[in-house]
Design a protein around this motif. Structure first.
Motif, PDB file in Angstrom:
ATOM      1  N   PHE A 209      43.528 -54.524  -4.814  1.00 13.50           N
ATOM      2  CA  PHE A 209      43.847 -54.291  -3.401  1.00 13.50           C
ATOM      3  C   PHE A 209      43.659 -52.828  -3.010  1.00 13.50           C
ATOM      4  O   PHE A 209      43.242 -52.530  -1.889  1.00 13.50           O
ATOM      5  N   ILE A 210      43.945 -51.932  -3.929  1.00 17.97           N
ATOM      6  CA  ILE A 210      43.687 -50.509  -3.632  1.00 17.97           C
ATOM      7  C   ILE A 210      42.200 -50.308  -3.394  1.00 17.97           C
ATOM      8  O   ILE A 210      41.779 -49.617  -2.465  1.00 17.97           O
ATOM      9  N   ARG A 211      41.408 -50.972  -4.201  1.00 14.56           N
ATOM     10  CA  ARG A 211      39.958 -50.857  -4.050  1.00 14.56           C
ATOM     11  C   ARG A 211      39.489 -51.494  -2.741  1.00 14.56           C
ATOM     12  O   ARG A 211      38.591 -50.989  -2.076  1.00 14.56           O
ATOM     13  N   VAL A 212      40.122 -52.614  -2.383  1.00 12.28           N
ATOM     14  CA  VAL A 212      39.785 -53.270  -1.109  1.00 12.28           C
ATOM     15  C   VAL A 212      40.059 -52.318   0.049  1.00 12.28           C
ATOM     16  O   VAL A 212      39.207 -52.103   0.921  1.00 12.28           O
ATOM     17  N   PHE A 213      41.233 -51.698   0.060  1.00 15.91           N
ATOM     18  CA  PHE A 213      41.590 -50.811   1.176  1.00 15.91           C
ATOM     19  C   PHE A 213      40.710 -49.555   1.203  1.00 15.91           C
ATOM     20  O   PHE A 213      40.342 -49.082   2.268  1.00 15.91           O
ATOM     21  N   ASN A 214      40.391 -49.052   0.027  1.00 19.46           N
ATOM     22  CA  ASN A 214      39.582 -47.825  -0.013  1.00 19.46           C
ATOM     23  C   ASN A 214      38.117 -48.064   0.337  1.00 19.46           C
ATOM     24  O   ASN A 214      37.423 -47.142   0.759  1.00 19.46           O
ATOM     25  N   ASN A 215      37.653 -49.296   0.137  1.00 17.61           N
ATOM     26  CA  ASN A 215      36.232 -49.582   0.374  1.00 17.61           C
ATOM     27  C   ASN A 215      35.998 -50.563   1.507  1.00 17.61           C
ATOM     28  O   ASN A 215      34.919 -51.138   1.609  1.00 17.61           O
ATOM     29  N   LEU A 216      37.010 -50.704   2.338  1.00 19.42           N
ATOM     30  CA  LEU A 216      36.908 -51.695   3.409  1.00 19.42           C
ATOM     31  C   LEU A 216      35.770 -51.371   4.385  1.00 19.42           C
ATOM     32  O   LEU A 216      35.166 -52.264   4.979  1.00 19.42           O
TER      33      LEU A 216
ATOM     34  N   SER B  88      32.013 -64.407   4.547  1.00 14.06           N
ATOM     35  CA  SER B  88      33.480 -64.534   4.551  1.00 14.06           C
ATOM     36  C   SER B  88      34.155 -63.267   4.042  1.00 14.06           C
ATOM     37  O   SER B  88      33.764 -62.711   3.010  1.00 14.06           O
ATOM     38  N   PHE B  89      35.184 -62.852   4.761  1.00 14.69           N
ATOM     39  CA  PHE B  89      35.935 -61.673   4.327  1.00 14.69           C
ATOM     40  C   PHE B  89      36.729 -61.993   3.055  1.00 14.69           C
ATOM     41  O   PHE B  89      36.814 -61.174   2.139  1.00 14.69           O
ATOM     42  N   GLU B  90      37.254 -63.214   3.031  1.00 15.33           N
ATOM     43  CA  GLU B  90      38.020 -63.611   1.843  1.00 15.33           C
ATOM     44  C   GLU B  90      37.123 -63.615   0.600  1.00 15.33           C
ATOM     45  O   GLU B  90      37.540 -63.217  -0.485  1.00 15.33           O
ATOM     46  N   GLY B  91      35.889 -64.054   0.799  1.00 10.47           N
ATOM     47  CA  GLY B  91      34.929 -64.049  -0.308  1.00 10.47           C
ATOM     48  C   GLY B  91      34.663 -62.639  -0.810  1.00 10.47           C
ATOM     49  O   GLY B  91      34.559 -62.404  -2.017  1.00 10.47           O
ATOM     50  N   TRP B  92      34.576 -61.697   0.135  1.00 12.47           N
ATOM     51  CA  TRP B  92      34.340 -60.290  -0.239  1.00 12.47           C
ATOM     52  C   TRP B  92      35.519 -59.740  -1.027  1.00 12.47           C
ATOM     53  O   TRP B  92      35.347 -59.088  -2.068  1.00 12.47           O
ATOM     54  N   VAL B  93      36.729 -60.041  -0.552  1.00 13.38           N
ATOM     55  CA  VAL B  93      37.932 -59.563  -1.255  1.00 13.38           C
ATOM     56  C   VAL B  93      37.995 -60.195  -2.645  1.00 13.38           C
ATOM     57  O   VAL B  93      38.276 -59.519  -3.638  1.00 13.38           O
ATOM     58  N   ARG B  94      37.682 -61.491  -2.711  1.00 12.15           N
ATOM     59  CA  ARG B  94      37.719 -62.192  -3.991  1.00 12.15           C
ATOM     60  C   ARG B  94      36.731 -61.552  -4.979  1.00 12.15           C
ATOM     61  O   ARG B  94      37.021 -61.386  -6.162  1.00 12.15           O
ATOM     62  N   ARG B  95      35.556 -61.172  -4.473  1.00 10.40           N
ATOM     63  CA  ARG B  95      34.547 -60.562  -5.335  1.00 10.40           C
ATOM     64  C   ARG B  95      35.040 -59.209  -5.886  1.00 10.40           C
ATOM     65  O   ARG B  95      34.826 -58.882  -7.041  1.00 10.40           O
ATOM     66  N   VAL B  96      35.702 -58.483  -5.002  1.00 12.22           N
ATOM     67  CA  VAL B  96      36.249 -57.191  -5.444  1.00 12.22           C
ATOM     68  C   VAL B  96      37.294 -57.404  -6.544  1.00 12.22           C
ATOM     69  O   VAL B  96      37.303 -56.706  -7.563  1.00 12.22           O
ATOM     70  N   ILE B  97      38.148 -58.379  -6.325  1.00 18.32           N
ATOM     71  CA  ILE B  97      39.212 -58.648  -7.307  1.00 18.32           C
ATOM     72  C   ILE B  97      38.600 -59.113  -8.642  1.00 18.32           C
ATOM     73  O   ILE B  97      39.013 -58.663  -9.719  1.00 18.32           O
ATOM     74  N   VAL B  98      37.593 -59.982  -8.555  1.00 22.42           N
ATOM     75  CA  VAL B  98      36.937 -60.469  -9.782  1.00 22.42           C
ATOM     76  C   VAL B  98      36.284 -59.295 -10.523  1.00 22.42           C
ATOM     77  O   VAL B  98      36.388 -59.181 -11.751  1.00 22.42           O
ATOM     78  N   ASN B  99      35.645 -58.411  -9.772  1.00 23.70           N
ATOM     79  CA  ASN B  99      35.028 -57.228 -10.395  1.00 23.70           C
ATOM     80  C   ASN B  99      36.060 -56.380 -11.115  1.00 23.70           C
ATOM     81  O   ASN B  99      35.819 -55.875 -12.215  1.00 23.70           O
ATOM     82  N   CYS B 100      37.210 -56.216 -10.470  1.00 26.58           N
ATOM     83  CA  CYS B 100      38.287 -55.433 -11.089  1.00 26.58           C
ATOM     84  C   CYS B 100      38.739 -56.092 -12.388  1.00 26.58           C
ATOM     85  O   CYS B 100      38.966 -55.411 -13.400  1.00 26.58           O
ATOM     86  N   ALA B 101      38.883 -57.410 -12.323  1.00 27.23           N
ATOM     87  CA  ALA B 101      39.331 -58.147 -13.507  1.00 27.23           C
ATOM     88  C   ALA B 101      38.315 -58.003 -14.638  1.00 27.23           C
ATOM     89  O   ALA B 101      38.682 -57.745 -15.790  1.00 27.23           O
ATOM     90  N   LEU B 102      37.032 -58.130 -14.292  1.00 27.90           N
ATOM     91  CA  LEU B 102      35.991 -58.034 -15.318  1.00 27.90           C
ATOM     92  C   LEU B 102      35.921 -56.629 -15.906  1.00 27.90           C
ATOM     93  O   LEU B 102      35.723 -56.450 -17.105  1.00 27.90           O
ATOM     94  N   LYS B 103      36.088 -55.658 -15.026  1.00 24.09           N
ATOM     95  CA  LYS B 103      36.063 -54.266 -15.493  1.00 24.09           C
ATOM     96  C   LYS B 103      37.166 -54.026 -16.512  1.00 24.09           C
ATOM     97  O   LYS B 103      36.973 -53.376 -17.536  1.00 24.09           O
ATOM     98  N   ARG B 104      38.304 -54.574 -16.198  1.00 26.16           N
ATOM     99  CA  ARG B 104      39.451 -54.413 -17.093  1.00 26.16           C
ATOM    100  C   ARG B 104      39.208 -55.131 -18.423  1.00 26.16           C
ATOM    101  O   ARG B 104      39.514 -54.602 -19.492  1.00 26.16           O
ATOM    102  N   LEU B 105      38.631 -56.327 -18.326  1.00 27.60           N
ATOM    103  CA  LEU B 105      38.378 -57.099 -19.550  1.00 27.60           C
ATOM    104  C   LEU B 105      37.276 -56.458 -20.392  1.00 27.60           C
ATOM    105  O   LEU B 105      37.292 -56.534 -21.618  1.00 27.60           O
ATOM    106  N   GLN B 106      36.317 -55.835 -19.714  1.00 26.20           N
ATOM    107  CA  GLN B 106      35.239 -55.169 -20.446  1.00 26.20           C
ATOM    108  C   GLN B 106      35.782 -54.063 -21.335  1.00 26.20           C
ATOM    109  O   GLN B 106      35.270 -53.814 -22.419  1.00 26.20           O
TER     110      GLN B 106
END
Lengths: 178, 497
Positions: A51-58, A66-84
């Motif tokens: 969400f911090i990334r969403v607000f900073n890159n809005l 879809s805006f929800e799709g964009w937010v979801r993509r950001v969240i998935v990227n964050c999750a993958l980054k963390r898992l990487q």
């Protein structure tokens, strides 16, 4: 307040709009985080970073799709980054594996969201990530290969194993129920 | 089929499922969100940044102006003779002050040693010696030396005041007392450094005459301290920078430098997110640097003798070649060759050879791209002392990017080829790249009184990334180049000495 007004409010750094946006989307996005994370603590961290990334890159949202799709993509990227960072291992399967396990639709049709979440969380990291990306997010194996820097064939094999493991879990649940 | 049903079940159930969010999650995000952007918010705020730059520039200019006024020379008369007279008067007055201070010191010494006749003699000697030195001082003709002396007198006065408490403590024996007086005398002789003028031998003789103990020690002290002062004088001679003009104007240099520079540029592309690793590799392999150039002008103003501040405006362009090989079609071709063989018995065998091969079609896209930048270089220069026509200086500073735009062919993260113009720039590259660090060595040759010719090898590298942050790719440039240009003194006047 419409979605457009909400986004514009967030772009103005209006705290009330940001909170409203969070309240509207946090539940769904937390599900996304829980699907990728190993535990709820990690999911909370992903949600926070996302969400911090969403607000900073809005300002980069182009109001296309879809805006929800964009937010979801950001969240998935964050999750993958963390898992990487945790260096997830994707084991290769070279031999052909015949899946003899048969699960009838009635065996899983009664399963609720919480049950399905538990089934997914029981999968190993590699299976879980590929299953989420392919089945729920809708990425192709080629795209998953590019995202995770693995071969498309590895993605396919991970998915096969993930499905097999899920089916076995469902059968186990069925046996317990009987 | 079952698999598809299972997948569909998962997707339908979980795609829009909302899990309960833990308490206090928003507070955590709000706190973190407000904390992080503060680091860079000012950088994104154009007006704040502009005001900041102007404020810094104004402060520096103000400081330089203040320094120039502070170092303004004392008023001098139009003829050298008059100057000498004035300077002599000044020297005399300084010596008078010095004498008073020394007398004070001696009086302090005297009061702390029960006013013996011996001490009275010593104070007399000191007074006499001081008079002699004053007379010699009056012959001074060089303004700069006198100026230096003035400083030394002040320092010696301080020393005199400092030694008096020690003297009070060490008056118990005659020997110690004598040593203190020797030091006092040394100070006096040092203060008169205009010509090493205090005659060492004469002073020693005077001391011997009055039975002042070990003259060798004194000689050593005097020699050492005179040596130090001579060295100080030698150094001070070269620290005078501003020659006064005949019409009392202070010299304030302002240089205009105009330059052009060919550059060799290197680009680094790095994916910060695994999502973009393949894209970064493809982009890096498709784009190759073919050099660039910079043209610009800057103003340079001296801060002091060796340091200069430079600021200006420059245009830089980095050129790259774009060459992409892309697979457009792949097909498998099967070739079946059949032949019939008949042996001696009349048996016929039909042999079929099947060959499969893949045919891949590639398309090649070639193009040229230009990264164009409008920049504000701000540099600090250290200029080495030089007494020849060749000058050497070191520069270091920052280049602030005012505007940046790209023109040419580029591959997007979705692997599409785009022809980018200035308007589309914002989608892929930043319109303001940020900061670059620059360092250089400047070698200049004097052409005439106002004009220098210079060559300046330099290096620069981007501190900030020029790719849009949404792509999680870092693209940075570094360059080495050679500036060639002219340096023109805008404030030069023929009235300067």
């Amino acid at each position: 307040m419409t979605e457009l007004e909400l986004i514009k409010g967030c772009l103005r750094q209006d705290a009330a709009c940001q909170k409203l946006l969070f309240e509207q989307m946090a539940g769904k996005m937390f599900t996304v985080c829980l699907r990728y994370a190993n535990d709820s603590m990690e999911a909370e961290d992903i949600l926070q970073d996302g969400f911090i990334r969403v607000f900073n890159n809005l300002h980069q949202f182009k109001f296309e799709g879809s805006f929800e799709g964009w937010v979801r993509r950001v969240i998935v990227n964050c999750a993958l980054k963390r898992l990487q960072k945790k260096r997830v291992v994707f084991s290769e399967i070279n031999e052909y594996e015949n899946n003899n396990t048969k699960v009838e639709p009635y065996a899983f049709s009664h399963l609720g969201e919480d049950d399905l979440m538990k089934l997914i969380n029981n999968l190993p990291d590699g299976y879980r990530i590929v299953f989420n990306l392919n089945v729920i997010e809708g990425y192709s194996h080629e795209e998953i290969g590019q995202i995770l820097n693995i071969q498309a064939s590895t993605s396919r094999s991970q998915l096969v194993k993930a499905r097999k493991m899920l089916q076995q879990q469902i059968l186990e649940l069925q046996k317990i129920a009987v | 089929m079952e698999q598809n049903l299972l997948d569909k079940h998962f997707k339908d159930k979980l795609s829009n499922y909302a899990s309960p969010v833990p308490q206090g999650m928003w507070e955590r995000i709000a706190a973190e969100k407000d904390r992080k952007p503060k680091v860079i918010w000012w950088w994104n705020n154009k007006s704040f940044l502009l005001i900041g730059i102007l404020a810094i520039t104004a402060s520096i200019v103000g400081f330089v102006q203040y320094q120039n006024e502070k170092h303004e020379s004392p008023k001098v008369t139009s003829t050298l003779n008059n100057k000498n007279n004035n300077l002599t008067e000044e020297s005399v007055s300084i010596n008078t002050n010095q004498k008073a201070a020394i007398e004070k010191t001696v009086v302090q010494n005297a009061s702390s040693t029960s006013n013996t006749a011996e001490q009275q003699n010593k104070s007399t000697i000191l007074e006499e010696a001081n008079k002699e030195k004053t007379n010699k001082k009056s012959t001074a003709t060089h303004y700069t030396q006198n100026k230096t002396n003035k400083n030394n007198y002040n320092s010696n006065l301080s020393e005199g005041n400092f030694t008096s408490p020690n003297t009070n403590k060490s008056v118990s024996t005659k020997k110690e007392f004598e040593k203190e007086d020797y030091n006092a005398k040394s100070s006096i002789s040092n203060s008169n450094n205009n010509s090493n003028s205090l005659d060492e031998s004469k002073t020693i003789e005077e001391i011997k005459k009055y039975n002042f103990g070990n003259a060798n020690i004194l000689k050593l002290n005097i020699s050492k301290q005179n040596g130090l002062i001579n060295k100080t004088i030698d150094n001070k001679k070269f620290e005078i920078r501003d020659c006064p003009s005949v019409d009392n104007r202070i010299r304030k240099d302002l240089f205009l430098e105009v330059y052009t520079a060919p550059e060799y540029t290197k680009k680094t592309v790095q994916a910060t997110n695994p999502l973009y690793t393949n894209y970064a590799n493809l982009k890096d392999s498709a784009e190759s640097m073919v050099g660039g150039f910079t043209v610009g002008m800057r103003l340079a103003t001296p801060l002091n003798k060796n340091w200069l501040l430079k600021a200006g405006l420059q245009y830089s362009q980095i050129n790259e070649r774009f060459s992409l090989q892309k697979e457009t079609n792949r097909r498998t071709i099967v070739v079946v060759t059949t032949r019939t063989e008949t042996d001696a018995l009349g048996n016929t065998t039909i042999i079929s050879d099947t060959t499969k091969y893949q045919q891949v079609d590639y398309s090649y896209t070639n193009g040229v791209g230009y990264y164009k930048n409008l920049e504000l270089p701000v540099m600090l220069t250290y200029q080495f002392n030089s007494f020849s026509n060749t000058k050497l200086s070191l520069n270091a500073g920052l280049i602030i990017n005012l505007s940046s735009w790209y023109k040419g062919t580029v591959i997007s993260p979705t692997y599409q080829l785009l022809n980018v113009s200035k308007q589309e720039n914002a989608d892929i590259y930043k319109t303001k790249v940020g900061l670059s660090f620059v360092g250089s060595l400047n070698i200049s040759k004097v052409v005439n009184e106002r004009l220098d010719l210079f060559a300046e090898p330099y290096f620069r590298f981007n501190i900030t990334n020029n790719q849009q942050s949404s792509y999680d790719i870092k693209q940075k440039f570094s360059a080495i180049g050679l500036s060639l240009g002219l340096k023109y003194n805008l404030h030069y006047s023929r009235n300067h000495f």
